[in-house]
Design a protein around this motif. Sequence first.
Motif, PDB file in Angstrom:
ATOM      1  N   THR A   1       0.839  -1.194   0.000  1.00  0.00           N
ATOM      2  CA  THR A   1       0.000   0.000   0.000  1.00  0.00           C
ATOM      3  C   THR A   1       0.876   1.247   0.000  1.00  0.00           C
ATOM      4  O   THR A   1       2.072   1.196   0.295  1.00  0.00           O
ATOM      5  CB  THR A   1      -0.920   0.030   1.237  1.00  0.00           C
ATOM      6  N   CYS A   2       0.248   2.377  -0.324  1.00  0.00           N
ATOM      7  CA  CYS A   2       0.924   3.665  -0.335  1.00  0.00           C
ATOM      8  C   CYS A   2       1.084   4.173   1.106  1.00  0.00           C
ATOM      9  O   CYS A   2       0.132   4.162   1.881  1.00  0.00           O
ATOM     10  CB  CYS A   2       0.093   4.651  -1.163  1.00  0.00           C
ATOM     11  N   ARG A   3       2.293   4.605   1.453  1.00  0.00           N
ATOM     12  CA  ARG A   3       2.527   5.078   2.814  1.00  0.00           C
ATOM     13  C   ARG A   3       1.757   6.361   3.132  1.00  0.00           C
ATOM     14  O   ARG A   3       1.447   6.631   4.283  1.00  0.00           O
ATOM     15  CB  ARG A   3       4.019   5.370   3.020  1.00  0.00           C
ATOM     16  N   ASP A   4       1.464   7.144   2.096  1.00  0.00           N
ATOM     17  CA  ASP A   4       0.788   8.420   2.347  1.00  0.00           C
ATOM     18  C   ASP A   4      -0.714   8.259   2.503  1.00  0.00           C
ATOM     19  O   ASP A   4      -1.285   8.676   3.489  1.00  0.00           O
ATOM     20  CB  ASP A   4       1.072   9.403   1.196  1.00  0.00           C
ATOM     21  N   CYS A   5      -1.355   7.651   1.503  1.00  0.00           N
ATOM     22  CA  CYS A   5      -2.828   7.621   1.514  1.00  0.00           C
ATOM     23  C   CYS A   5      -3.370   6.254   1.890  1.00  0.00           C
ATOM     24  O   CYS A   5      -4.570   6.105   2.090  1.00  0.00           O
ATOM     25  CB  CYS A   5      -3.375   8.054   0.152  1.00  0.00           C
ATOM     26  N   GLY A   6      -2.503   5.248   1.964  1.00  0.00           N
ATOM     27  CA  GLY A   6      -2.982   3.914   2.332  1.00  0.00           C
ATOM     28  C   GLY A   6      -3.613   3.160   1.177  1.00  0.00           C
ATOM     29  O   GLY A   6      -4.116   2.058   1.345  1.00  0.00           O
TER      30      GLY A   6
ATOM     31  N   ARG B   1       8.028   3.863  -5.701  1.00  0.00           N
ATOM     32  CA  ARG B   1       7.152   4.917  -5.203  1.00  0.00           C
ATOM     33  C   ARG B   1       5.743   4.674  -5.727  1.00  0.00           C
ATOM     34  O   ARG B   1       5.577   4.181  -6.845  1.00  0.00           O
ATOM     35  CB  ARG B   1       7.635   6.306  -5.658  1.00  0.00           C
ATOM     36  N   SER B   2       4.764   5.058  -4.966  1.00  0.00           N
ATOM     37  CA  SER B   2       3.372   4.865  -5.391  1.00  0.00           C
ATOM     38  C   SER B   2       3.017   5.833  -6.514  1.00  0.00           C
ATOM     39  O   SER B   2       3.486   6.973  -6.544  1.00  0.00           O
ATOM     40  CB  SER B   2       2.422   5.064  -4.206  1.00  0.00           C
ATOM     41  N   ASP B   3       2.143   5.371  -7.431  1.00  0.00           N
ATOM     42  CA  ASP B   3       1.671   6.244  -8.511  1.00  0.00           C
ATOM     43  C   ASP B   3       0.775   7.353  -7.974  1.00  0.00           C
ATOM     44  O   ASP B   3       0.753   8.454  -8.499  1.00  0.00           O
ATOM     45  CB  ASP B   3       0.857   5.442  -9.540  1.00  0.00           C
ATOM     46  N   CYS B   4       0.030   7.057  -6.927  1.00  0.00           N
ATOM     47  CA  CYS B   4      -0.957   8.026  -6.426  1.00  0.00           C
ATOM     48  C   CYS B   4      -0.282   9.226  -5.770  1.00  0.00           C
ATOM     49  O   CYS B   4      -0.633  10.373  -6.046  1.00  0.00           O
ATOM     50  CB  CYS B   4      -1.911   7.344  -5.444  1.00  0.00           C
ATOM     51  N   CYS B   5       0.708   8.998  -4.898  1.00  0.00           N
ATOM     52  CA  CYS B   5       1.273  10.083  -4.084  1.00  0.00           C
ATOM     53  C   CYS B   5       2.785  10.221  -4.252  1.00  0.00           C
ATOM     54  O   CYS B   5       3.389  11.127  -3.682  1.00  0.00           O
ATOM     55  CB  CYS B   5       0.978   9.849  -2.612  1.00  0.00           C
ATOM     56  N   GLY B   6       3.394   9.315  -4.999  1.00  0.00           N
ATOM     57  CA  GLY B   6       4.849   9.337  -5.089  1.00  0.00           C
ATOM     58  C   GLY B   6       5.516   9.020  -3.759  1.00  0.00           C
ATOM     59  O   GLY B   6       6.646   9.420  -3.501  1.00  0.00           O
TER      60      GLY B   6
HETATM   61 ZN   LIG Z   1      -1.067   7.429  -2.159  1.00  0.00          ZN
END
Ligand SMILES: [Zn+2]
Length: 190
Positions: free
Chosen positions: A150-155, A175-180
């Motif tokens: 999962t993304c560390r920023d938005c989950g 890095r996540s596509d959603c939040c980098g």
């Molecule tokens: Zn994210």
Amino acid sequence: MAPPEYDAVDTNEELIAWSREYCRTVRRERGVDVRFDLVEWAVSTRAKRRAAAVERPTLPDAKVGDPYDWDSVPGADGRPLPCTVSLTRAAFESFDRSEWEATLRHELIHVEQYQRDGTTGHGPAFRRRAAALDTDVHCPAFADPKYVLTCRDCGGLVARRYRDCKLVRERERYRSDCCGAGLALARGPE
Ligand SMILES: [Zn+2]
Ligand SMILES: [Zn+2]
């Protein structure tokens, strides 16, 4: 709604729109005898083992291979009673495109049998259709992924993996596509 591109499917409505359109294409190109005006669609988000299922009424004396007398069903007006193709969201997430398409072809055979015979099963008739439509005889099942990133920023979900792979082992480098943001291992054996 117009069906989205496969890779752009996000909401459950989009999953239904894409899947329905794919099934229409299969009917057109491979000659499946299905009435879509008598098919409803649903997405199940409950945990299940089956990738999809056809929910249908149980009819007395229905037998695969024996065309059902829909005129005998009160209120049916001689047409098949509606059935529902229920799509399991987690299966769509964990399958690749060809697996998902094969799942839909499998369910289409169930709908075809049900609308003609009033019931459906995995017997010899199903086997012949499955071979013709290039899909499995068994209801497609799926397993829980071993790893969930999962993304560390938005989950948000980044990836599910069934085995230890480079993405899992070297997740610090991605890095996540959603939040980098960096990736967290939300599920895994460690
Ligand atoms: Zn994210
Ligand atoms: Zn099945």
